[in-house]
Design a protein around this motif. Structure first.
Motif, mmCIF file in Angstrom:
data_model
loop_
_atom_site.group_PDB
_atom_site.id
_atom_site.type_symbol
_atom_site.label_atom_id
_atom_site.label_comp_id
_atom_site.label_asym_id
_atom_site.label_seq_id
_atom_site.Cartn_x
_atom_site.Cartn_y
_atom_site.Cartn_z
ATOM 1 N N LEU A 39 42.663 38.513 46.103
ATOM 2 C CA LEU A 39 41.503 37.779 46.615
ATOM 3 C C LEU A 39 41.192 36.575 45.733
ATOM 4 O O LEU A 39 40.928 35.473 46.238
ATOM 5 C CB LEU A 39 40.274 38.697 46.688
ATOM 6 N N ALA A 40 41.221 36.787 44.421
ATOM 7 C CA ALA A 40 40.958 35.684 43.492
ATOM 8 C C ALA A 40 41.982 34.564 43.671
ATOM 9 O O ALA A 40 41.623 33.378 43.739
ATOM 10 C CB ALA A 40 40.981 36.199 42.050
ATOM 11 N N ASN A 41 43.252 34.942 43.763
ATOM 12 C CA ASN A 41 44.304 33.940 43.946
ATOM 13 C C ASN A 41 44.093 33.138 45.225
ATOM 14 O O ASN A 41 44.322 31.917 45.255
ATOM 15 C CB ASN A 41 45.678 34.621 43.990
ATOM 16 N N ARG A 42 43.658 33.817 46.279
ATOM 17 C CA ARG A 42 43.513 33.145 47.577
ATOM 18 C C ARG A 42 42.298 32.228 47.661
ATOM 19 O O ARG A 42 42.246 31.360 48.529
ATOM 20 C CB ARG A 42 43.489 34.174 48.699
ATOM 21 N N ILE A 43 41.327 32.421 46.760
ATOM 22 C CA ILE A 43 40.203 31.471 46.737
ATOM 23 C C ILE A 43 40.377 30.466 45.592
ATOM 24 O O ILE A 43 39.467 29.690 45.285
ATOM 25 C CB ILE A 43 38.839 32.173 46.639
ATOM 26 N N GLY A 44 41.570 30.508 44.970
ATOM 27 C CA GLY A 44 41.934 29.470 44.006
ATOM 28 C C GLY A 44 41.409 29.641 42.603
ATOM 29 O O GLY A 44 41.244 28.643 41.885
ATOM 30 N N VAL A 45 41.148 30.882 42.173
ATOM 31 C CA VAL A 45 40.655 31.104 40.812
ATOM 32 C C VAL A 45 41.411 32.265 40.164
ATOM 33 O O VAL A 45 42.131 32.995 40.836
ATOM 34 C CB VAL A 45 39.141 31.407 40.794
ATOM 35 N N LYS A 46 41.218 32.419 38.848
ATOM 36 C CA LYS A 46 41.860 33.509 38.117
ATOM 37 C C LYS A 46 40.918 34.715 38.040
ATOM 38 O O LYS A 46 39.715 34.543 37.877
ATOM 39 C CB LYS A 46 42.238 33.056 36.704
ATOM 40 N N PRO A 47 41.462 35.933 38.134
ATOM 41 C CA PRO A 47 40.614 37.124 38.010
ATOM 42 C C PRO A 47 40.349 37.477 36.551
ATOM 43 O O PRO A 47 41.226 37.355 35.702
ATOM 44 C CB PRO A 47 41.448 38.214 38.691
ATOM 45 N N LYS A 48 39.126 37.930 36.276
ATOM 46 C CA LYS A 48 38.773 38.443 34.957
ATOM 47 C C LYS A 48 38.072 39.786 35.166
ATOM 48 O O LYS A 48 37.002 39.845 35.773
ATOM 49 C CB LYS A 48 37.840 37.484 34.214
ATOM 50 N N PHE A 49 38.693 40.870 34.701
ATOM 51 C CA PHE A 49 38.157 42.205 34.934
ATOM 52 C C PHE A 49 37.292 42.659 33.762
ATOM 53 O O PHE A 49 37.671 42.513 32.592
ATOM 54 C CB PHE A 49 39.296 43.199 35.168
ATOM 55 N N VAL A 50 36.123 43.211 34.104
ATOM 56 C CA VAL A 50 35.197 43.738 33.102
ATOM 57 C C VAL A 50 34.825 45.157 33.506
ATOM 58 O O VAL A 50 34.333 45.385 34.615
ATOM 59 C CB VAL A 50 33.924 42.872 32.992
#
Length: 276
Positions: free
Chosen positions: A80-91
């Protein structure tokens, strides 16, 4: 009062009014900035999507042997993050703190098996569901006294703290079957350890979550009866963040359309997703 004094007093009052207006405007701007920091545009500008997860809930989200977050939720959120053009950061956070953290802006979204409920809809917004989970009763292998939730009266029942299952036990089930003791836990592993050791009589959880934990730890437990309910989990978003919800819904729909969702589902559950 002399005319000069009246004029002087009027000027002072005008100055005070202007100062008050500026202060109120500044407060308004701060409030706006606070509410906008998790908006879709703000996320795009920073190029990063902060995703809240439990981090202890295999096969959905957990720390793998390489000390990286892994699982079905993690793969879904990353895509999902890739498809909206951003990097994922998990917390990672205990489940009971995920929704309060989202509301305070600690996370942009939650992808941690957050079940859609009417009560939660009043607190947060949801995307379309990305998985449906059947919830069943789990007992020790040698238990013959509990065959269904109808046998819970007078027993000790384990459940995840702050979960939809806890609310179901307290608000829906107990009034129907009679009083039973509820023991709450922050993670599934500890819940099953206590069940395996006989410190509680039963727990409820979804089948997908149980299999890897039971196999890895050798717990002598089993499921009984038919599913007691089916829960739909979705991506949780701060209330009113409609642009982000719309963007995530589009990404999720595209994933299902092009086969990416099916590929991720089969990877983690060894079966195809049920037809909606």
């Amino acid at each position: 009062m002399k005319e000069e004094e009246k004029v002087k007093k009027s000027k002072i009052l005008l100055a005070l009014a202007a100062t008050t207006a500026l202060l109120l405007g500044a407060c308004g701007n701060n409030s706006t900035k606070e509410s906008d920091k998790n908006s879709f545009k703000a996320i795009q500008d920073k190029g990063e999507l902060t995703i809240g997860i439990m981090g202890t809930y295999a096969p959905y989200n957990f720390m793998n042997k390489s000390q990286e977050y892994d699982g079905f939720d993690v793969d879904i959120a990353t895509e999902l993050a890739n498809r909206i053009g951003v990097k994922p950061k998990f917390v990672a956070q205990d489940f009971s703190g995920l929704i309060p953290g989202l509301q305070k802006g600690k996370f942009d979204i939650l992808v941690s098996q957050v079940t859609i409920t009417e009560d939660r809809k009043k607190q947060i917004d949801f995307t379309e569901p990305y998985i449906t989970n059947d919830v069943k009763v789990i007992v020790k292998e040698d238990n013959t006294t509990i065959q269904s939730v109808d046998d819970f009266k007078g027993k000790k029942i384990a459940v995840g703290l702050g979960t939809n299952d806890e609310a179901f036990l307290r608000n829906d089930l107990m009034p129907k079957v009679g009083d039973f003791k509820i023991n709450t836990y922050d993670d599934v592993i500890t819940t099953l350890k206590d069940l395996d050791a006989g410190r509680v009589d039963a727990t409820i959880n979804n089948v997908y979550a149980l299999k890897p934990i039971i196999e890895e730890n050798g717990f002598k437990v089993k499921t009984v009866g038919e599913p007691i309910k089916s829960d739909k989990a979705a991506v949780a978003v701060k209330k009113g963040n409609t642009e982000l919800v719309d963007a995530l819904n589009k990404a999720l729909a595209d994933m299902k359309q092009d086969g990416t969702y099916k590929k991720i589902f089969v990877k983690w559950f060894d079966e195809e997703p049920k037809a909606e």
